[in-house]
Scaffold this motif. Structure first.
Motif, short mmCIF file in Angstrom:
data_model
loop_
_atom_site.label_atom_id
_atom_site.label_comp_id
_atom_site.label_asym_id
_atom_site.label_seq_id
_atom_site.Cartn_x
_atom_site.Cartn_y
_atom_site.Cartn_z
N PRO A 34 -45.02 17.25 10.18
CA PRO A 34 -45.16 17.15 8.73
C PRO A 34 -46.50 16.52 8.35
CG PRO A 34 -43.03 16.31 9.46
CD PRO A 34 -43.85 16.52 10.69
N ALA A 35 -47.03 16.93 7.21
CA ALA A 35 -48.27 16.34 6.70
C ALA A 35 -47.92 15.36 5.60
CB ALA A 35 -49.18 17.43 6.16
N GLY A 36 -48.75 14.36 5.42
CA GLY A 36 -48.57 13.40 4.34
C GLY A 36 -49.86 13.25 3.57
N GLN A 37 -49.79 13.40 2.26
CA GLN A 37 -50.97 13.24 1.42
C GLN A 37 -50.75 12.10 0.44
OE1 GLN A 37 -54.14 14.91 1.30
NE2 GLN A 37 -54.43 13.07 0.05
N HIS A 38 -51.55 11.05 0.58
CA HIS A 38 -51.53 9.96 -0.37
C HIS A 38 -52.34 10.34 -1.60
CE1 HIS A 38 -49.82 6.84 2.35
NE2 HIS A 38 -50.35 7.63 3.29
N GLY A 39 -51.96 9.80 -2.74
CA GLY A 39 -52.70 10.09 -3.95
C GLY A 39 -52.45 9.07 -5.03
N VAL A 40 -53.18 9.21 -6.13
CA VAL A 40 -53.02 8.34 -7.27
C VAL A 40 -53.31 9.14 -8.53
CG1 VAL A 40 -55.42 7.52 -7.12
CG2 VAL A 40 -53.72 6.14 -8.35
N LEU A 69 -44.27 22.90 -2.24
CA LEU A 69 -44.29 22.32 -0.90
C LEU A 69 -43.74 20.90 -0.88
CD1 LEU A 69 -47.79 23.48 0.45
CD2 LEU A 69 -45.58 24.61 0.68
N ALA A 70 -43.93 20.17 -1.98
CA ALA A 70 -43.45 18.78 -2.02
C ALA A 70 -43.45 18.28 -3.45
CB ALA A 70 -44.33 17.89 -1.15
N GLY A 78 -49.61 4.12 -10.19
CA GLY A 78 -50.12 5.48 -10.17
C GLY A 78 -50.07 6.17 -8.83
N ARG A 79 -49.69 5.46 -7.77
CA ARG A 79 -49.77 6.04 -6.43
C ARG A 79 -48.51 6.85 -6.08
NH1 ARG A 79 -53.50 1.97 -6.09
NH2 ARG A 79 -55.34 2.64 -4.91
N PHE A 80 -48.73 7.80 -5.19
CA PHE A 80 -47.65 8.67 -4.72
C PHE A 80 -47.96 9.12 -3.31
CE2 PHE A 80 -50.79 11.40 -6.77
CZ PHE A 80 -50.97 12.41 -5.84
N VAL A 81 -46.93 9.64 -2.64
CA VAL A 81 -47.10 10.24 -1.31
C VAL A 81 -46.34 11.56 -1.30
CG1 VAL A 81 -46.74 10.01 1.17
CG2 VAL A 81 -47.29 7.99 -0.20
N LEU A 82 -47.02 12.60 -0.83
CA LEU A 82 -46.41 13.92 -0.69
C LEU A 82 -46.25 14.22 0.79
CD1 LEU A 82 -48.63 15.75 -3.32
CD2 LEU A 82 -46.18 15.30 -3.56
N GLY A 83 -45.00 14.40 1.22
CA GLY A 83 -44.73 14.82 2.58
C GLY A 83 -44.36 16.29 2.58
#
Length: 680
Positions: A34-40, A69-70, A78-83
């Motif tokens: 799985p990929a994980g994308q951090h963001g804000v 996809l997620a 404001g932060r989030f993580v998409l797996g």
């Protein structure tokens, strides 16, 4: 903070596993973790919590739709993580939407549909593109990244979301990264630095567009209802549906940049979150990027042709020198730019007889690039151009010269200008210095033959229509000649306002559109580059008689009166986009004109063929434009123009040094162009 992100990522992945065992099984089956994308999510420096963040894979092809996809929700900071599972296709286009909470209802609801798919909440919707560049450690989603998405991908939206064919859609995703930096939410390096940056107003305009969205986002306090309503009302295109959210509103502005331009500026000025911003309203909200290549290669770019990958092949008049007072000789390279405006591997390319190329460049059905060696050079160059202005050069897709060191000197070529290619591989050459056309059957130079066209003097522009016929303008005879696909001479056309014609383009129905400069003599035969410069400068200062566009029906009959207005100034290059809309470059006036074509459904309600869509007095202006010759449209819907000469063209070295791209302004056109446009 690192531990917090790890906890969030684990939670996101567990949520996916809880949704169904197929996710884990799929990862194992494909051997892809799985990929994980951090963001804000932010507005300026203000974090936006409670946003519903959705990662999509865009649809591949016009009939395909995006898929989720997620999903995640932004925390108070404001932060989030998409797996998510990485798509098997490395060329897949991924984008993120962030829907901010807001009031429901018919005027403010983002709903679950919308033209970009998914999402609930209010009308404040932000976006960012993950594809087209290396994914940043933390993805920033803000108003700047939203404007970048809306303009670069403006031609690939529909009722079900983002979708489109290759290479147009993937190339568009890459171009978004020339506008906004998704790792910082700031201005991208291409827009921030010369030949852009402080040298043009585009950066300030881009910030103003971001401020326009910020007026609705409300800086972390939820949506600003009145400002949102105002934005959605102003962005609504004539005859179109009211946009449901800020992202679609920006797409609508990109499609019709002259509509309500001043009122939109007033709204943007209420929230100056991003600076520097425009000090006054623009005539149109076109986003014009300048590309300078490696910074020491473009000197008098003449015209542009796209290959199947959307790469731009560019003819170049002169050897590069930044000083207009230094005499320059003819250019000896052909340039090749990637869709994002950077030098292609190995470019620029040399050899094959190149010298002083002018308006002529084309890509044939096999992907070979052809360049017409006109013999341009600045005053004071010691080289005699006469032996060098009688050939065309041919290059393989990788830039390897296929023509001999002296070029293809065949079929009576003399001071060649316009080039065109058809679906059979045949290449046509307009011989400005010989009042003839050279036909190269199936691209085989050994079989080239000269076709006299006595109805033309100074043949210049050339275009092939869907039936394979060639249309050629006669700059010195105020006429156009039509030739059959086999080279036989058909109808000669006069009237219809033809006056010092230059560029020619054909539409999907076989009609020809001809740009009438009115006063510009091309420098072949008994005219010189100095004569052209004198006429251009004189045209800058007063009335421009005859500046217009002539429509010639497919049967060879011209419409009685030419079309004017919309910013037509000293018309030169002309192109027809995938909606049959007509675009015209000007050799003065710093503007582009856009006219309604034969497909009235693609025009504002009530418009007629030839009626200007661009603002009537100014066209689409840009201080990034100089004296433009070539204008072409790529598979992503970007309008490319050649800054051929400087505004003050000192004849020792008059060449301009940039290509200018109006991002997402037109309907995409497949490449290479082998006979009229067609929707991808």
């Amino acid at each position: 903070m690192r531990r917090r992100r790890g906890v969030l990522l684990t939670a996101a992945l567990l949520a996916q596993l809880a949704a169904g065992p197929s996710h884990a099984a799929a990862h194992a089956a494909h051997g892809r973790p799985p990929a994980g994308q951090h963001g804000v999510v932010r507005s300026g420096d203000v974090p936006l919590g409670g946003a519903e963040v959705t990662l999509y894979q865009a649809g591949d092809g016009a009939g395909g739709g995006p898929r989720v996809l997620a999903r995640a929700r932004s925390a108070p900071d404001g932060r989030f993580v998409l797996g998510y599972r990485r798509p098997e296709d490395p060329g897949a286009v991924l984008y993120v939407l962030a829907d901010l909470p807001g009031p429901a209802g018919p005027r403010g609801s983002g709903g679950s549909g919308g033209s970009w798919g998914g999402g609930g909440g209010g009308p404040a919707r932000l976006a960012a593109v993950l594809s087209g560049a290396e994914a940043p450690p933390e993805l920033v989603v803000n108003e700047r990244t939203t404007v970048a998405v809306a303009y670069a991908l403006s031609r690939f939206t529909g009722p079900d979301g983002v979708a489109g064919p290759r290479p147009g859609l993937p190339n568009a995703a890459g171009i978004a990264h020339n506008l906004a930096d998704t790792g910082t939410g700031g201005i991208a390096a291409t827009l921030a630095a010369p030949p852009n940056g402080a040298l043009t107003s585009t950066l300030a305009e881009f910030n103003s567009l971001a401020n326009l969205l910020a007026s609705c986002v409300g800086g972390g306090t939820g949506v600003a209802g009145e400002a949102c309503d105002r934005l959605l009302d102003l962005a609504r295109r004539p005859g179109g549906e009211r946009p449901r959210d800020t992202l679609q509103a920006t797409v609508d502005i990109a499609h019709d940049p002259g509509h309500n331009a001043a009122a939109l500026f007033d709204l943007a000025a209420t929230t100056p979150r991003y600076l520097p911003a425009l000090p006054e309203a623009p005539a149109a909200w076109t986003v014009a990027l300048r590309y300078g290549g490696n910074g020491h290669e473009l000197d008098g770019p003449g015209n542009i042709a796209f290959d199947a990958g959307g790469n731009a092949w560019v003819s170049n008049n002169y050897r590069y020198d930044p000083d207009p007072a230094v005499p320059v000789c003819g250019g000896e390279s052909v340039l090749k730019f990637t869709p994002a405006g950077r030098d292609a591997p190995g470019a620029p390319f040399h050899g094959g007889g190149l010298y002083g190329a002018g308006f002529g460049v084309t890509v044939d059905a096999r992907g070979s690039a052809w360049v017409a060696n006109f013999g341009f050079q600045g005053q004071g160059c010691p080289i005699d151009p006469a032996p060098l202005e009688r050939s065309v050069s041919q290059f393989a897709p990788d830039g390897t010269p296929l023509s001999p060191p002296e070029g293809w000197r065949v079929g009576g070529i003399a001071q060649p200008q316009g080039l065109a290619a058809d679906r059979s591989g045949t290449v046509w050459v307009a011989n400005c210095g010989a009042d003839s056309v050279t036909r190269v059957p199936e691209g085989d130079a050994t079989r080239a033959r000269e076709v006299p066209v006595p109805a033309l003097h100074k043949p210049f522009g050339a275009a092939v229509d869907p039936a394979g016929r060639l249309w050629v303008s006669g700059n010195g005879s105020d006429s156009v000649q039509v030739l059959a696909a086999d080279g036989s001479v058909e109808r000669a056309v006069t009237g219809g306002g033809l006056r010092r014609p230059l560029g020619v383009a054909t539409d999907s129905r076989g009609n020809a559109w001809v740009s009438n400069s009115g006063i510009l003599p091309v420098p072949c035969g008994d005219s010189t580059a100095g004569d052209l410069a004198d006429a251009a400068v004189a045209g800058d200062g007063g009335a421009r008689p005859g500046a217009s566009v002539t429509l010639i029906r497919s049967d060879g009959t011209p419409v009685p009166e030419p079309f004017t207005g919309g910013g037509l100034f000293l018309p030169w290059g002309v192109a027809v986009d995938g909606d049959d809309t007509v675009w015209v470059a000007n050799f003065g006036g710093h503007r582009v004109a856009r006219l309604c074509g034969v497909d009235l459904a693609a025009c504002p309600p009530g418009f007629t063929t030839g009626q200007p869509i661009s603002p009537p007095d100014t066209g689409y202006p840009s201080d990034g434009l100089e004296r433009n010759t070539g204008l072409q449209i790529d598979p992503s819907g970007n309008v490319w123009l050649a800054n051929n000469w400087r505004t003050v063209p000192v004849q020792t070295n008059p060449g301009g040094h940039e290509l200018v791209v109006l991002v997402g302004a037109a309907a995409p056109v497949p490449a290479p162009r082998l006979g009229g446009p067609a929707s991808p």
